[in-house]
Design a protein around this motif. Sequence first.
Motif, PDB file in Angstrom:
ATOM      1  N   GLU A 115      33.999  42.490  25.963  1.00  0.00           N
ATOM      2  CA  GLU A 115      34.085  43.277  24.726  1.00  0.00           C
ATOM      3  C   GLU A 115      35.467  43.918  24.592  1.00  0.00           C
ATOM      4  O   GLU A 115      36.076  43.886  23.518  1.00  0.00           O
ATOM      5  CB  GLU A 115      33.019  44.367  24.702  1.00  0.00           C
ATOM      6  CG  GLU A 115      31.607  43.864  24.537  1.00  0.00           C
ATOM      7  CD  GLU A 115      30.557  44.953  24.785  1.00  0.00           C
ATOM      8  OE1 GLU A 115      30.935  46.117  25.075  1.00  0.00           O
ATOM      9  OE2 GLU A 115      29.364  44.626  24.691  1.00  0.00           O
ATOM     10  N   LEU A 116      35.947  44.515  25.676  1.00  0.00           N
ATOM     11  CA  LEU A 116      37.258  45.164  25.632  1.00  0.00           C
ATOM     12  C   LEU A 116      38.367  44.156  25.389  1.00  0.00           C
ATOM     13  O   LEU A 116      39.269  44.378  24.576  1.00  0.00           O
ATOM     14  CB  LEU A 116      37.515  45.948  26.920  1.00  0.00           C
ATOM     15  CG  LEU A 116      36.634  47.170  27.143  1.00  0.00           C
ATOM     16  CD1 LEU A 116      36.867  47.754  28.531  1.00  0.00           C
ATOM     17  CD2 LEU A 116      36.865  48.215  26.065  1.00  0.00           C
ATOM     18  N   LEU A 117      38.304  43.022  26.079  1.00  0.00           N
ATOM     19  CA  LEU A 117      39.358  42.011  25.948  1.00  0.00           C
ATOM     20  C   LEU A 117      39.303  41.262  24.620  1.00  0.00           C
ATOM     21  O   LEU A 117      40.263  40.590  24.242  1.00  0.00           O
ATOM     22  CB  LEU A 117      39.301  41.040  27.131  1.00  0.00           C
ATOM     23  CG  LEU A 117      39.738  41.662  28.459  1.00  0.00           C
ATOM     24  CD1 LEU A 117      39.343  40.779  29.628  1.00  0.00           C
ATOM     25  CD2 LEU A 117      41.240  41.946  28.454  1.00  0.00           C
ATOM     26  N   HIS A 175      41.304  47.439  33.746  1.00  0.00           N
ATOM     27  CA  HIS A 175      41.207  47.836  35.145  1.00  0.00           C
ATOM     28  C   HIS A 175      39.753  48.130  35.456  1.00  0.00           C
ATOM     29  O   HIS A 175      39.062  48.794  34.670  1.00  0.00           O
ATOM     30  CB  HIS A 175      42.033  49.085  35.445  1.00  0.00           C
ATOM     31  CG  HIS A 175      43.445  48.793  35.755  1.00  0.00           C
ATOM     32  ND1 HIS A 175      44.322  49.761  36.146  1.00  0.00           N
ATOM     33  CD2 HIS A 175      44.149  47.637  35.752  1.00  0.00           C
ATOM     34  CE1 HIS A 175      45.509  49.222  36.363  1.00  0.00           C
ATOM     35  NE2 HIS A 175      45.424  47.925  36.113  1.00  0.00           N
ATOM     36  N   VAL A 176      39.315  47.647  36.609  1.00  0.00           N
ATOM     37  CA  VAL A 176      38.015  48.008  37.152  1.00  0.00           C
ATOM     38  C   VAL A 176      38.311  49.017  38.253  1.00  0.00           C
ATOM     39  O   VAL A 176      39.114  48.748  39.153  1.00  0.00           O
ATOM     40  CB  VAL A 176      37.264  46.789  37.720  1.00  0.00           C
ATOM     41  CG1 VAL A 176      35.922  47.222  38.291  1.00  0.00           C
ATOM     42  CG2 VAL A 176      37.096  45.714  36.667  1.00  0.00           C
ATOM     43  N   ARG A 177      37.668  50.167  38.165  1.00  0.00           N
ATOM     44  CA  ARG A 177      37.882  51.240  39.120  1.00  0.00           C
ATOM     45  C   ARG A 177      36.539  51.760  39.623  1.00  0.00           C
ATOM     46  O   ARG A 177      35.517  51.577  38.986  1.00  0.00           O
ATOM     47  CB  ARG A 177      38.672  52.386  38.477  1.00  0.00           C
ATOM     48  CG  ARG A 177      40.094  51.980  38.129  1.00  0.00           C
ATOM     49  CD  ARG A 177      40.863  53.089  37.453  1.00  0.00           C
ATOM     50  NE  ARG A 177      42.257  52.738  37.344  1.00  0.00           N
ATOM     51  CZ  ARG A 177      43.188  53.050  38.251  1.00  0.00           C
ATOM     52  NH1 ARG A 177      42.866  53.756  39.313  1.00  0.00           N
ATOM     53  NH2 ARG A 177      44.438  52.669  38.075  1.00  0.00           N
ATOM     54  N   CYS A 222      44.838  37.926  54.728  1.00  0.00           N
ATOM     55  CA  CYS A 222      43.606  37.400  54.162  1.00  0.00           C
ATOM     56  C   CYS A 222      43.985  36.569  52.941  1.00  0.00           C
ATOM     57  O   CYS A 222      45.090  36.696  52.412  1.00  0.00           O
ATOM     58  CB  CYS A 222      42.634  38.525  53.799  1.00  0.00           C
ATOM     59  SG  CYS A 222      43.284  39.755  52.644  1.00  0.00           S
ATOM     60  N   LEU A 223      43.076  35.731  52.500  1.00  0.00           N
ATOM     61  CA  LEU A 223      43.362  34.832  51.391  1.00  0.00           C
ATOM     62  C   LEU A 223      42.973  35.451  50.056  1.00  0.00           C
ATOM     63  O   LEU A 223      41.934  36.105  49.948  1.00  0.00           O
ATOM     64  CB  LEU A 223      42.615  33.511  51.576  1.00  0.00           C
ATOM     65  CG  LEU A 223      42.994  32.710  52.821  1.00  0.00           C
ATOM     66  CD1 LEU A 223      42.116  31.470  52.930  1.00  0.00           C
ATOM     67  CD2 LEU A 223      44.467  32.314  52.789  1.00  0.00           C
ATOM     68  N   ALA A 224      43.795  35.212  49.057  1.00  0.00           N
ATOM     69  CA  ALA A 224      43.495  35.679  47.702  1.00  0.00           C
ATOM     70  C   ALA A 224      42.230  34.989  47.217  1.00  0.00           C
ATOM     71  O   ALA A 224      41.941  33.848  47.590  1.00  0.00           O
ATOM     72  CB  ALA A 224      44.668  35.379  46.779  1.00  0.00           C
ATOM     73  N   PRO A 225      41.484  35.652  46.368  1.00  0.00           N
ATOM     74  CA  PRO A 225      40.217  35.092  45.889  1.00  0.00           C
ATOM     75  C   PRO A 225      40.409  34.087  44.756  1.00  0.00           C
ATOM     76  O   PRO A 225      41.491  33.975  44.179  1.00  0.00           O
ATOM     77  CB  PRO A 225      39.478  36.325  45.371  1.00  0.00           C
ATOM     78  CG  PRO A 225      40.581  37.196  44.862  1.00  0.00           C
ATOM     79  CD  PRO A 225      41.724  36.993  45.829  1.00  0.00           C
ATOM     80  N   ASP A 226      39.334  33.389  44.436  1.00  0.00           N
ATOM     81  CA  ASP A 226      39.272  32.536  43.258  1.00  0.00           C
ATOM     82  C   ASP A 226      39.202  33.472  42.053  1.00  0.00           C
ATOM     83  O   ASP A 226      38.282  34.270  41.938  1.00  0.00           O
ATOM     84  CB  ASP A 226      38.018  31.657  43.342  1.00  0.00           C
ATOM     85  CG  ASP A 226      37.726  30.880  42.076  1.00  0.00           C
ATOM     86  OD1 ASP A 226      38.596  30.826  41.188  1.00  0.00           O
ATOM     87  OD2 ASP A 226      36.616  30.333  41.972  1.00  0.00           O
ATOM     88  N   GLU A 227      40.171  33.383  41.159  1.00  0.00           N
ATOM     89  CA  GLU A 227      40.242  34.302  40.017  1.00  0.00           C
ATOM     90  C   GLU A 227      39.149  34.073  38.982  1.00  0.00           C
ATOM     91  O   GLU A 227      38.956  34.897  38.099  1.00  0.00           O
ATOM     92  CB  GLU A 227      41.607  34.194  39.335  1.00  0.00           C
ATOM     93  CG  GLU A 227      42.742  34.723  40.173  1.00  0.00           C
ATOM     94  CD  GLU A 227      44.074  34.683  39.454  1.00  0.00           C
ATOM     95  OE1 GLU A 227      44.193  34.034  38.390  1.00  0.00           O
ATOM     96  OE2 GLU A 227      45.016  35.316  39.958  1.00  0.00           O
ATOM     97  N   CYS A 233      40.351  46.047  40.790  1.00  0.00           N
ATOM     98  CA  CYS A 233      41.059  44.831  40.406  1.00  0.00           C
ATOM     99  C   CYS A 233      41.376  44.881  38.914  1.00  0.00           C
ATOM    100  O   CYS A 233      40.950  45.792  38.208  1.00  0.00           O
ATOM    101  CB  CYS A 233      40.256  43.581  40.742  1.00  0.00           C
ATOM    102  SG  CYS A 233      38.743  43.342  39.786  1.00  0.00           S
ATOM    103  N   ARG A 234      42.090  43.886  38.473  1.00  0.00           N
ATOM    104  CA  ARG A 234      42.482  43.754  37.058  1.00  0.00           C
ATOM    105  C   ARG A 234      41.716  42.571  36.475  1.00  0.00           C
ATOM    106  O   ARG A 234      41.502  41.573  37.161  1.00  0.00           O
ATOM    107  CB  ARG A 234      43.990  43.513  36.998  1.00  0.00           C
ATOM    108  CG  ARG A 234      44.551  43.279  35.622  1.00  0.00           C
ATOM    109  CD  ARG A 234      46.055  43.200  35.748  1.00  0.00           C
ATOM    110  NE  ARG A 234      46.665  42.706  34.544  1.00  0.00           N
ATOM    111  CZ  ARG A 234      47.863  43.099  34.091  1.00  0.00           C
ATOM    112  NH1 ARG A 234      48.550  44.006  34.764  1.00  0.00           N
ATOM    113  NH2 ARG A 234      48.347  42.599  32.984  1.00  0.00           N
ATOM    114  N   VAL A 235      41.318  42.677  35.221  1.00  0.00           N
ATOM    115  CA  VAL A 235      40.609  41.593  34.542  1.00  0.00           C
ATOM    116  C   VAL A 235      41.407  41.222  33.290  1.00  0.00           C
ATOM    117  O   VAL A 235      41.839  42.106  32.547  1.00  0.00           O
ATOM    118  CB  VAL A 235      39.170  41.999  34.157  1.00  0.00           C
ATOM    119  CG1 VAL A 235      38.431  40.829  33.508  1.00  0.00           C
ATOM    120  CG2 VAL A 235      38.403  42.517  35.369  1.00  0.00           C
ATOM    121  N   GLU A 236      41.590  39.924  33.099  1.00  0.00           N
ATOM    122  CA  GLU A 236      42.293  39.407  31.917  1.00  0.00           C
ATOM    123  C   GLU A 236      41.507  38.264  31.326  1.00  0.00           C
ATOM    124  O   GLU A 236      40.630  37.694  31.970  1.00  0.00           O
ATOM    125  CB  GLU A 236      43.681  38.874  32.307  1.00  0.00           C
ATOM    126  CG  GLU A 236      44.637  39.903  32.806  1.00  0.00           C
ATOM    127  CD  GLU A 236      45.988  39.303  33.187  1.00  0.00           C
ATOM    128  OE1 GLU A 236      46.174  38.061  33.109  1.00  0.00           O
ATOM    129  OE2 GLU A 236      46.871  40.083  33.586  1.00  0.00           O
TER     130      GLU A 236
END
Length: 155
Positions: free
Chosen positions: A128-130, A139-141, A80-85, A150-153
């Motif tokens: 807020e966290l970033l 991390h989103v869990r 499958c294709l990676a998403p648009d970040e 997924c991970r958020v940056e």
Amino acid sequence: MTLRYIAMPDDEARRIWQGGRDAYGKLPERHISDGDGVPCRHCLRNVEAGQAYLILAYRPFSSAQPYAETGPIFLHADKCLAPDEDSVPPILASSREFLLRGYGADERIVYGTGGVVAQEALEQRAEELLARPDVVFVHVRSARYNCYQCRVERR
């Protein structure tokens, strides 16, 4: 602040699709989706009913250390294709709430950052966290099962 939503890396997904073993050294389990609650961690979309998917142990950290949680994830069985970040992934619209947790540059939990948030507040809480100087990624869990989404940056 602009956020990036980061999926399982292409090279990790490709390694699994080519017969690689999971974080526990086991071959992934193959199943057929019923279309309900099977979020792929590479494309960040749900696996549709009738499609094959894999269940495997995944550690979304660069090394094994006490805070490097390993847990079950789903992955399309076929490429499958990676998403648009730059866009909120579809799997983050599939639940009413999520657990967000901030991590430092050492990939360890920054205490005081973990908490369950409503889906509609997810972006605001991640921002807020970033905004904190000690948080490098989030991390989103799953709020129910603690499964990595997924991970958020910061962009």
